[in-house]
Design a protein around this motif. Structure first.
Motif, PDB file in Angstrom:
ATOM      1  N   ASP A   7       0.931   3.600  -3.498  1.00 45.05           N
ATOM      2  CA  ASP A   7       0.509   4.998  -2.937  1.00 45.05           C
ATOM      3  C   ASP A   7       1.546   6.218  -3.216  1.00 45.05           C
ATOM      4  O   ASP A   7       1.313   6.977  -3.846  1.00 45.05           O
ATOM      5  CB  ASP A   7       0.039   5.170  -1.703  1.00 45.05           C
ATOM      6  CG  ASP A   7      -1.302   4.583  -1.279  1.00 45.05           C
ATOM      7  OD1 ASP A   7      -1.999   4.029  -2.196  1.00 45.05           O
ATOM      8  OD2 ASP A   7      -1.667   4.303   0.183  1.00 45.05           O
ATOM      9  N   ASP A  30       0.964  10.026  -5.204  1.00 45.13           N
ATOM     10  CA  ASP A  30       1.134  11.257  -4.332  1.00 45.13           C
ATOM     11  C   ASP A  30       2.014  12.282  -5.143  1.00 45.13           C
ATOM     12  O   ASP A  30       3.185  11.808  -5.009  1.00 45.13           O
ATOM     13  CB  ASP A  30       1.579  10.853  -2.914  1.00 45.13           C
ATOM     14  CG  ASP A  30       1.597  11.880  -1.944  1.00 45.13           C
ATOM     15  OD1 ASP A  30       1.961  13.022  -2.296  1.00 45.13           O
ATOM     16  OD2 ASP A  30       1.198  11.778  -0.846  1.00 45.13           O
ATOM     17  N   GLU A  74       0.910  -1.214   0.154  1.00 49.11           N
ATOM     18  CA  GLU A  74      -0.167   0.005  -0.154  1.00 49.11           C
ATOM     19  C   GLU A  74       0.898   1.359  -0.055  1.00 49.11           C
ATOM     20  O   GLU A  74       0.723   2.238  -0.745  1.00 49.11           O
ATOM     21  CB  GLU A  74      -0.821   0.042   1.094  1.00 49.11           C
ATOM     22  CG  GLU A  74      -1.712   1.043   1.405  1.00 49.11           C
ATOM     23  CD  GLU A  74      -2.609   1.157   2.505  1.00 49.11           C
ATOM     24  OE1 GLU A  74      -3.376   2.122   2.518  1.00 49.11           O
ATOM     25  OE2 GLU A  74      -2.720   0.190   3.260  1.00 49.11           O
TER      26      GLU A  74
END
Length: 145
Positions: free
Chosen positions: A21, A25, A17
């Motif tokens: 991510d 971002d 995760e």
């Protein structure tokens, strides 16, 4: 003739995760998307949805190098596919990231296909290797993200 491609794999001491991510971002992306020494990213934007766009401006000295693409697939924490447009890429150049949980960490496999020449492929291989090396400390928590 076979299509030129680059495959880069790394294992990170971080959950899938967190590694996944980081690619979506813009603040974190700007911190690791540096394919060469003394490079920076003065601008990074993302619209992380299928069909959404991203833009990354890499800077080397006084030269700004624009990169952009469209997200083709976003399978949270397992797979990310996007087009890759830059002054050094071919039309329909695509990057696929696969994230596999292994031994308490994440194995990232990056595959980039379609290059105009062997030299371009080799340059991208070096750049992607440095980029994933820069990503490591960010996702492992060794550097404040």
């Amino acid at each position: 003739m076979s299509e030129l491609s680059v495959v880069v794999s790394r294992k990170f001491s971080a959950p899938a995760e967190r590694v996944f991510d980081a690619w979506l971002d813009p603040e974190i992306l700007a911190r690791f998307m540096t394919p060469g020494p003394d490079m920076s990213v003065p601008k990074a934007t993302t619209d992380p949805k299928v069909g959404g766009a991203f833009e990354i401006i890499m800077q080397a000295g006084d030269q700004q190098i624009p990169h952009k693409g469209i997200y083709k697939e976003i399978s949270p924490h397992s797979r990310l596919v996007f087009t890759w447009e830059s002054p050094f890429s071919e039309p329909d150049s695509v990057v696929t990231l696969e994230f596999d949980e292994v031994d308490g960490g994440t194995e990232l496999t990056l595959t980039h296909v379609k290059f105009p020449s062997q030299e371009s492929r080799d340059n991208h291989e070096g750049g992607w290797n440095r980029i994933v090396d820069c990503l490591g400390p960010l996702v492992a928590g060794e550097e404040a993200a």
